[in-house]
Motif scaffolding. Structure first.
Motif, mmCIF file in Angstrom:
data_model
loop_
_atom_site.group_PDB
_atom_site.id
_atom_site.type_symbol
_atom_site.label_atom_id
_atom_site.label_comp_id
_atom_site.label_asym_id
_atom_site.label_seq_id
_atom_site.Cartn_x
_atom_site.Cartn_y
_atom_site.Cartn_z
ATOM 1 N N ASP A 69 -15.451 37.851 -64.981
ATOM 2 C CA ASP A 69 -15.049 36.518 -65.427
ATOM 3 C C ASP A 69 -13.531 36.420 -65.539
ATOM 4 O O ASP A 69 -12.938 35.391 -65.174
ATOM 5 N N VAL A 74 -13.188 22.059 -65.149
ATOM 6 C CA VAL A 74 -14.025 23.227 -64.846
ATOM 7 C C VAL A 74 -13.260 24.505 -65.161
ATOM 8 O O VAL A 74 -13.787 25.454 -65.762
ATOM 9 N N PHE A 75 -12.026 24.531 -64.756
ATOM 10 C CA PHE A 75 -11.106 25.647 -64.995
ATOM 11 C C PHE A 75 -10.981 25.912 -66.504
ATOM 12 O O PHE A 75 -11.065 27.055 -66.976
ATOM 13 N N ASP A 124 -12.108 36.162 -62.078
ATOM 14 C CA ASP A 124 -12.311 34.810 -61.550
ATOM 15 C C ASP A 124 -11.325 33.826 -62.179
ATOM 16 O O ASP A 124 -10.784 32.946 -61.496
ATOM 17 N N LEU A 125 -11.111 33.959 -63.483
ATOM 18 C CA LEU A 125 -10.198 33.065 -64.181
ATOM 19 C C LEU A 125 -8.777 33.207 -63.643
ATOM 20 O O LEU A 125 -8.086 32.208 -63.395
ATOM 21 N N THR A 161 -18.163 34.599 -72.448
ATOM 22 C CA THR A 161 -18.357 35.091 -71.074
ATOM 23 C C THR A 161 -17.216 36.020 -70.696
ATOM 24 O O THR A 161 -16.667 35.920 -69.593
ATOM 25 N N GLN A 179 -13.042 25.040 -68.916
ATOM 26 C CA GLN A 179 -14.305 25.558 -69.449
ATOM 27 C C GLN A 179 -14.420 27.063 -69.201
ATOM 28 O O GLN A 179 -14.872 27.814 -70.071
ATOM 29 N N LYS A 180 -13.992 27.501 -68.013
ATOM 30 C CA LYS A 180 -14.018 28.921 -67.681
ATOM 31 C C LYS A 180 -13.102 29.700 -68.622
ATOM 32 O O LYS A 180 -13.473 30.754 -69.159
ATOM 33 N N GLY A 236 -14.595 29.935 -72.117
ATOM 34 C CA GLY A 236 -15.684 30.898 -72.153
ATOM 35 C C GLY A 236 -15.190 32.331 -72.247
ATOM 36 O O GLY A 236 -15.713 33.139 -73.021
ATOM 37 N N VAL A 237 -14.140 32.639 -71.478
ATOM 38 C CA VAL A 237 -13.601 34.005 -71.485
ATOM 39 C C VAL A 237 -12.900 34.310 -72.802
ATOM 40 O O VAL A 237 -13.148 35.331 -73.445
#
Length: 701
Positions: free
Chosen positions: A398, A380-381, A401-402, A393, A383-384, A387-388
């Motif tokens: 974002d 999950v991490f 959060d990352l 994203t 993927q985040k 995305g950034v």
């Protein structure tokens, strides 16, 4: 889906191990009464969103040329790892994150996934490659502009320019903002002058600095027109083609370390070293020819964290690498524990397989559950992150959060790896201490991961501050009436928990029945309530105690924060554990195969209850659990271990490692052959009639 914690079925093993230790428990899923999980499907889940990249990397490192050779001298190990870096270049294994025009593939997540797999070859190879491409090369790419990319990226990528990442100093590690090295602009020559003003400002612990590095990305305080604009990054040549330091540059070898001795860590210092103005990696801040400073980010603090945030992949990769190193250790220990026999019942029965012992299950299976949770949370991490950094994203929220995820998860996985590898070593006895079985080497190499890319406690403090900020944000703009209502709710909550009313209610409900305590208090929704409630209350408690800080002098406010620092860090750790539990649960909730659902639900429950047991004192003190229900947590963990025991080999086989990745003789099947040889020997001896009679005959059955 019915939750495993309230399933009425009997444990997976057909028979429990009776007193005396006779080996009658089922040791494989095929022997058990429960259906087994789909191992291949679970492997796909564990390999995650970039499973194809992980498989490519694993296939590559089956080549012995990538393997660590135990017993090499430091010099030999360093040269071997340097040669391995060239092999990575030849295999196009390290360029995924870079632009396609330079031969990369703009694949941020895949780059991290492939990098993490190198831990199975040699952690020294992994970290030295991380220095070259994940730090040195990434600094040029992320902090530089097109001009810098064209000039230096090709050489960094193909290893023509081996580089060091010169951020950490002897006197300042995690506190990067306070580093002492300065870079002062000289408008007369349009050059920056790099200087190390005192010994504590030497750049230290730098991979590639002691021997192989030809350049460095140097972080220093940028001073122009008498103003310090904070930490910025510069490209600085440090050696000539013969390996000699350039004028004004000096350094030392860090020498032998506790691990990772295939990396040439060293120190650098600078004595009025001049570089052109264009060597400033100026994506976020620039200096004009006349010395005028400019930046699109006006806030110095925000600019600093933006620059450092571009290099967050280091923490991300350490999180995943540590989780997979734990998987290697558990694969070795559980495979060995399924074959190694020790002690009989005293009744003439065969010796007992180690994993049939309750204590052996207790020491390895909860750690296996935690490793699964870490791997699922890491995907999950990742993927985040992808995305950034791909731009899909990429917002301030974002990125924040990352960075919070990185600071929350990296400490948990790196601490867990050290604990797990040590426990796996001990669980394998003397065999685990042999270098050939890899556990001691992995443990030594991963020791530094706990302070790499930020000390774990410092990172968790960053998470704690974010949690406090989010907590305070709930009240922004609220009127006095709303705040009063919240205060009343908090008081009621304290009465409900702290005064023991909930605990009393649990005791009455559970009275006389541990099974009822399990059913009512240990299901998935209750696990989540307990884990999330702990985070919420801990943050609220710290926030309440810090509320007075705004009315105090800076000195008293700092002292007040210091008094609460430990509790804040513990709240952040609880937050990270909650994230891992939620990631594991998300995977379980999407499963369809009944056998896989059953086994992974048990494993998720084991992880959740293990966390609750670890913090049981907090739950009892704060009235979240009755004593009876608290006792039920530990008893149910034992039941889950019994249920999972026949599936243990499937669970480690699902990591997907081949013999070339484990390279541990005790996990190769050799122990099973030894046991079969011993059993055949005693059977033949008994059949021959020549077996000696024991002085103490076994008791009659």
């Amino acid at each position: 889906m019915t939750d495993a914690a309230v399933r009425p079925e009997t444990p997976a093993a057909e028979k429990s191990t009776p007193a005396g230790g006779a080996p009658t428990a089922a040791r494989t899923a095929a022997e058990a009464s429960e259906s087994r999980m789909d191992v291949d499907a679970v492997t796909d889940l564990l390999l995650g969103s970039w499973g194809h990249v992980r498989r490519q990397a694993r296939e590559m490192i089956k080549d012995p040329a990538f393997w660590r050779i135990d017993g090499q001298s430091v010099a030999e190990h360093r040269e071997r790892v340097l040669a391995q870096l060239h092999l990575l270049v030849e295999n196009k294994a390290v360029h995924r994150a870079f632009p396609t025009r330079f031969g990369g593939s703009d694949d941020q997540g895949g780059n991290i996934a492939g990098f993490e797999e190198l831990v199975a070859a040699d952690p020294s190879l992994q970290i030295k490659s991380g220095v070259q491409w994940g730090l040195f090369g990434a600094a040029i790419y992320q902090l530089g502009t097109e001009e810098h990319h064209e000039k230096w990226l090709p050489g960094a990528m193909n290893l023509e320019i081996p580089g060091a990442f010169a951020m950490t100093e002897t006197g300042h590690g995690s506190d990067v903002a306070a580093i002492g090295t300065t870079v002062t602009y000289d408008p007369g020559t349009e050059e920056f002058v790099i200087h190390t003003p005192f010994r504590g400002a030497w750049k230290d612990y730098l991979g590639n600095a002691a021997l192989h590095g030809k350049a460095a990305t140097v972080f220093a305080q940028l001073i122009t027109k008498g103003v310090n604009h904070g930490v910025h990054c510069f490209f600085v040549p440090i050696r000539d083609d013969n390996g000699a330091f350039l004028d004004g540059i000096g350094g030392e070898d860090d020498g032998v370390k506790g691990g990772l001795n295939g990396i040439d860590n060293g120190r650098l210092h600078f004595d009025q070293v001049r570089v052109p103005r264009t060597n400033l990696l100026n994506r976020y801040g620039d200096v004009a020819a006349d010395g005028t400073y400019s930046s699109e980010i006006s806030s110095p603090g925000r600019r600093f964290f933006t620059m450092l945030g571009t290099l967050v992949q280091g923490r991300i990769s350490l999180d995943g690498s540590a989780a997979w190193a734990s998987a290697i250790g558990l694969d070795i220990a559980i495979t060995y524990g399924n074959q190694r026999r020790q002690f009989d019942s005293g009744r003439g029965t065969p010796e007992v397989v180690l994993l049939d012992y309750g204590k052996h299950q207790r020491r390895l299976l909860p750690r296996l559950a935690t490793t699964y949770a870490e791997i699922f949370a890491h995907d999950v991490f990742l993927q985040k992150f992808d995305g950034v950094f791909s731009g899909r994203t990429d917002t301030d929220a974002d990125r924040e959060d990352l960075e919070t995820l990185a600071a929350a998860l990296k400490p948990l996985s790196t601490w867990h790896a050290l604990d797990t590898l040590q426990e796996a070593r001990e669980a394998c006895g003397g065999a685990g201490f042999l270098a050939e079985n890899r556990l001691v080497g992995l443990r030594s190499d991963l020791d530094i991961y706990a302070t790499f890319e930020g000390d774990n406690n410092v990172l968790l403090q960053l998470v704690g501050k974010r949690l406090l900020a989010d907590y305070a944000r709930q009240f922004k703009g609220k009127d006095a009436r709303a705040l009063a209502a919240f205060a009343v709710g908090q008081t009621a909550g304290r009465l409900f928990h702290g005064a023991g009313l909930r605990r009393l209610g649990q005791t009455v409900t559970d009275f006389g029945s541990t099974a009822r305590a399990v059913e009512r208090g240990l299901r998935a929704d209750q696990q989540h309530e307990l884990l999330a409630g702990r985070v919420q209350q801990m943050v609220a408690d710290v926030a309440g105690r810090l509320r007075a800080a705004s009315q105090l002098s800076p000195e008293r406010a700092a002292a007040l924060f210091n008094e609460n620092q430990s509790d804040l860090i513990e709240a952040a750790r609880a937050h990270g554990e909650l994230l891992q539990w939620e990631a594991f649960t998300d995977v379980v909730d999407q499963l369809e195969d009944p056998g896989t659902v059953q086994v992974l639900t048990w494993l998720r429950d084991l992880f959740g209850l293990h966390l609750i047991e670890k913090h049981l004192a907090w739950y009892l003190i704060n009235g979240r659990l009755s004593t009876q229900r608290g006792a039920a947590v530990s008893s149910y963990i034992a039941r889950l271990c019994t249920r999972l025991r026949p599936h243990a080999q499937d669970l480690v086989d699902a990591f997907g490692y081949a013999p070339e990745h484990l390279r541990a003789p005790i996990a190769s099947g050799a122990e099973a052959q030894r046991q079969e040889e011993a059993a055949a020997y005693y059977a033949d001896l008994e059949a021959s009639g020549k077996a000696p009679v024991p002085e103490k005959k076994p008791a009659k059955k």
